[in-house]
Enzyme design. Structure first.
Site, PDB file in Angstrom:
ATOM      1  N   SER A 139       0.852  -1.183   0.000  1.00 17.97           N
ATOM      2  CA  SER A 139       0.000   0.000   0.000  1.00 17.97           C
ATOM      3  C   SER A 139       0.891   1.237   0.000  1.00 17.97           C
ATOM      4  CB  SER A 139      -0.862  -0.015   1.272  1.00 17.97           C
ATOM      5  OG  SER A 139      -1.434   1.250   1.535  1.00 17.97           O
ATOM      6  N   TYR A 152      -2.350  -1.024  10.321  1.00 16.25           N
ATOM      7  CA  TYR A 152      -2.429  -1.419   8.906  1.00 16.25           C
ATOM      8  C   TYR A 152      -1.158  -0.956   8.195  1.00 16.25           C
ATOM      9  CZ  TYR A 152      -4.111  -1.249   4.006  1.00 16.25           C
ATOM     10  OH  TYR A 152      -4.249  -1.397   2.650  1.00 16.25           O
ATOM     11  N   LYS A 156       1.751  -3.148   6.185  1.00 19.47           N
ATOM     12  CA  LYS A 156       2.096  -2.919   4.778  1.00 19.47           C
ATOM     13  C   LYS A 156       3.569  -2.529   4.622  1.00 19.47           C
ATOM     14  CE  LYS A 156      -1.915  -3.914   3.034  1.00 19.47           C
ATOM     15  NZ  LYS A 156      -2.056  -5.098   2.163  1.00 19.47           N
TER      16      LYS A 156
HETATM   17  N1  LIG Z   1      -8.572  -0.103  -1.586  1.00 20.84           N
HETATM   18  C1  LIG Z   1      -7.501   0.603  -1.287  1.00 20.84           C
HETATM   19  O1  LIG Z   1      -7.533   1.858  -1.193  1.00 20.84           O
HETATM   20  C2  LIG Z   1      -6.179  -0.070  -1.089  1.00 20.84           C
HETATM   21  C3  LIG Z   1      -5.016   0.726  -1.095  1.00 20.84           C
HETATM   22  C4  LIG Z   1      -3.788   0.109  -0.899  1.00 20.84           C
HETATM   23  C5  LIG Z   1      -3.714  -1.255  -0.713  1.00 20.84           C
HETATM   24  N2  LIG Z   1      -4.865  -2.009  -0.708  1.00 20.84           N
HETATM   25  C6  LIG Z   1      -4.714  -3.445  -0.527  1.00 20.84           C
HETATM   26  O2  LIG Z   1      -5.233  -4.099  -1.663  1.00 20.84           O
HETATM   27  C7  LIG Z   1      -5.574  -5.443  -1.308  1.00 20.84           C
HETATM   28  C8  LIG Z   1      -6.955  -5.755  -1.846  1.00 20.84           C
HETATM   29  O3  LIG Z   1      -7.891  -4.945  -1.159  1.00 20.84           O
HETATM   30  P1  LIG Z   1      -9.155  -4.294  -1.870  1.00 20.84           P
HETATM   31  O4  LIG Z   1      -9.040  -2.834  -1.745  1.00 20.84           O
HETATM   32  O5  LIG Z   1      -9.343  -4.887  -3.213  1.00 20.84           O
HETATM   33  O6  LIG Z   1     -10.306  -4.703  -0.847  1.00 20.84           O
HETATM   34  P2  LIG Z   1     -11.429  -5.833  -0.917  1.00 20.84           P
HETATM   35  O7  LIG Z   1     -12.003  -5.855   0.453  1.00 20.84           O
HETATM   36  O8  LIG Z   1     -12.322  -5.574  -2.078  1.00 20.84           O
HETATM   37  O9  LIG Z   1     -10.632  -7.181  -1.201  1.00 20.84           O
HETATM   38  C9  LIG Z   1      -9.944  -7.896  -0.215  1.00 20.84           C
HETATM   39  C10 LIG Z   1     -10.190  -9.374  -0.429  1.00 20.84           C
HETATM   40  O10 LIG Z   1      -9.383 -10.107   0.506  1.00 20.84           O
HETATM   41  C11 LIG Z   1     -10.174 -11.179   0.985  1.00 20.84           C
HETATM   42  N3  LIG Z   1      -9.679 -11.651   2.278  1.00 20.84           N
HETATM   43  C12 LIG Z   1      -9.709 -11.002   3.471  1.00 20.84           C
HETATM   44  N4  LIG Z   1      -9.208 -11.783   4.440  1.00 20.84           N
HETATM   45  C13 LIG Z   1      -8.838 -12.943   3.842  1.00 20.84           C
HETATM   46  C14 LIG Z   1      -8.245 -14.146   4.310  1.00 20.84           C
HETATM   47  N5  LIG Z   1      -7.939 -14.326   5.614  1.00 20.84           N
HETATM   48  N6  LIG Z   1      -7.963 -15.134   3.423  1.00 20.84           N
HETATM   49  C15 LIG Z   1      -8.282 -14.984   2.128  1.00 20.84           C
HETATM   50  N7  LIG Z   1      -8.865 -13.878   1.617  1.00 20.84           N
HETATM   51  C16 LIG Z   1      -9.132 -12.868   2.475  1.00 20.84           C
HETATM   52  C17 LIG Z   1     -11.581 -10.606   1.082  1.00 20.84           C
HETATM   53  O11 LIG Z   1     -12.569 -11.641   1.148  1.00 20.84           O
HETATM   54  C18 LIG Z   1     -11.648  -9.773  -0.196  1.00 20.84           C
HETATM   55  O12 LIG Z   1     -12.132 -10.530  -1.285  1.00 20.84           O
HETATM   56  C19 LIG Z   1      -5.449  -5.516   0.216  1.00 20.84           C
HETATM   57  O13 LIG Z   1      -4.223  -6.110   0.561  1.00 20.84           O
HETATM   58  C20 LIG Z   1      -5.467  -4.056   0.634  1.00 20.84           C
HETATM   59  O14 LIG Z   1      -4.840  -3.855   1.855  1.00 20.84           O
HETATM   60  C21 LIG Z   1      -6.079  -1.442  -0.910  1.00 20.84           C
END
Ligand SMILES: NC(=O)c1ccc[n+]([C@@H]2O[C@H](COP(=O)([O-])OP(=O)(O)OC[C@H]3O[C@@H](n4cnc5c(N)ncnc54)[C@H](O)[C@@H]3O)[C@@H](O)[C@H]2O)c1
Length: 268
Positions: A139, A152, A156
């Site tokens: 992130s 968090y 990261k």
């Molecule tokens: N959305 C943002 O602004 C953002 C920014 C930077 C990083 N991220 C990172 O991107 C990645 C994806 O997140 P997203 O934004 O698409 O959110 P999201 O909630 O849409 O997707 C996250 C997915 O991870 C799955 N998950 C959670 N715990 C789990 C587990 N124990 N085992 C297996 N699967 C699990 C959830 O079911 C979900 O499908 C994450 O690592 C998040 O931290 C997101």
């Protein structure tokens, strides 16, 4: 460097958001997919869309990571690309008042153990394939302070440190590893804050834009890099300043560490 056309990829957290967008983007490049997630209903649907396979995985469990890798090899005969992307936030929990040890363990279990276990489970298969590419979703908060969700951010930052330090040991097996560091992206994770971003006129990225950056990182073929993905900017490896080298009392600078230590120094 991995050729995505005809390759086999495993995407954790592939049921929604960035992971689902990555599944679709990889499929569009001719990659065959294993979708792994806790959410079976959405995961099955995403996998069906790309003619891939789904497996219910809790990335906090090493054996379940191994099962996902085994499914890739039993279905397609190989594994070339692994996107360790499953993740969650705490909703703003700090280390002081309101600290919940269980939520903290869950956070680190998914965001950090999920990456470590994913790498450990995938390596034998990537070796059998003659090499491969690992992408770990970190992130922007892995690169800069994020007071909105400090623990968090710690998880990261740990992923960025892991990726940078694993690059050299994994290179022996022809395996690259890259951290994907997106800023705020319009997914379920930021849904509770989405309106506040819109009210402030802050541009949220789409999951598709982040997935495109992930593919660009794999195509670039580098390793140990942290790709910064920000709205309106070209995604590229973040340029770390590097730590100053050791200095001796006689004023000699840049005393190199023994090579066995394998750390990087930069200009002062
Ligand atoms: N959305 C943002 O602004 C953002 C920014 C930077 C990083 N991220 C990172 O991107 C990645 C994806 O997140 P997203 O934004 O698409 O959110 P999201 O909630 O849409 O997707 C996250 C997915 O991870 C799955 N998950 C959670 N715990 C789990 C587990 N124990 N085992 C297996 N699967 C699990 C959830 O079911 C979900 O499908 C994450 O690592 C998040 O931290 C997101």
């Amino acid at each position: 460097m991995v050729q995505l056309d005809g390759a086999v990829a495993l995407v954790t957290g592939g049921s929604s958001g960035i992971g689902a967008a990555m599944v679709r983007a990889l499929a569009a490049r001719g990659t065959r997919l294993v979708v792994a997630d806790l959410d079976s209903e959405r995961g099955e649907a995403v996998a069906k869309e790309v003619d891939g396979v789904f497996i219910r995985v809790d990335v906090r469990e090493l054996e379940q990571n191994r099962a996902a890798v085994e499914l890739a090899e039993s279905t397609y005969g190989r594994l070339d690309v692994v996107h360790l992307n499953a993740g969650l936030g705490t909703g703003g929990m700090s280390a002081g008042d309101g600290f919940d040890p269980e939520l903290y363990r869950r956070l680190m279990g998914v965001n950090l153990d999920g990456v470590v276990y994913g790498v450990h489970a995938a390596l034998p298969a990537l070796r059998r394939a003659g090499g491969g590419a690992i992408l770990a979703t970190s992130s922007l908060s892995g690169l800069t302070a994020f007071a909105g969700d400090p623990l968090y951010a710690a998880s990261k930052a740990a992923v960025v440190g892991l990726v940078r330090s694993l690059a050299e040991p994994l290179a022996v097996d022809g395996v690259t590893i890259t951290a994907l560091c997106p800023g705020f992206t319009d997914t379920a994770l930021v849904a509770p804050m989405a309106q506040a971003f819109r009210d402030a006129g802050f541009p949220l990225m789409t999951a598709e834009e982040v997935a495109a950056a992930g593919l660009a990182a794999i195509d670039a073929g580098g390793t140990g890099e942290a790709w910064l993905v920000q709205p309106g900017r070209q995604a590229e490896p973040y340029r770390f300043r590097g730590v100053p080298g050791a200095a001796k009392p006689d004023g000699e600078h840049h005393v190199p560490p023994p090579t066995v230590m394998g750390w990087q120094e930069g200009p002062e």
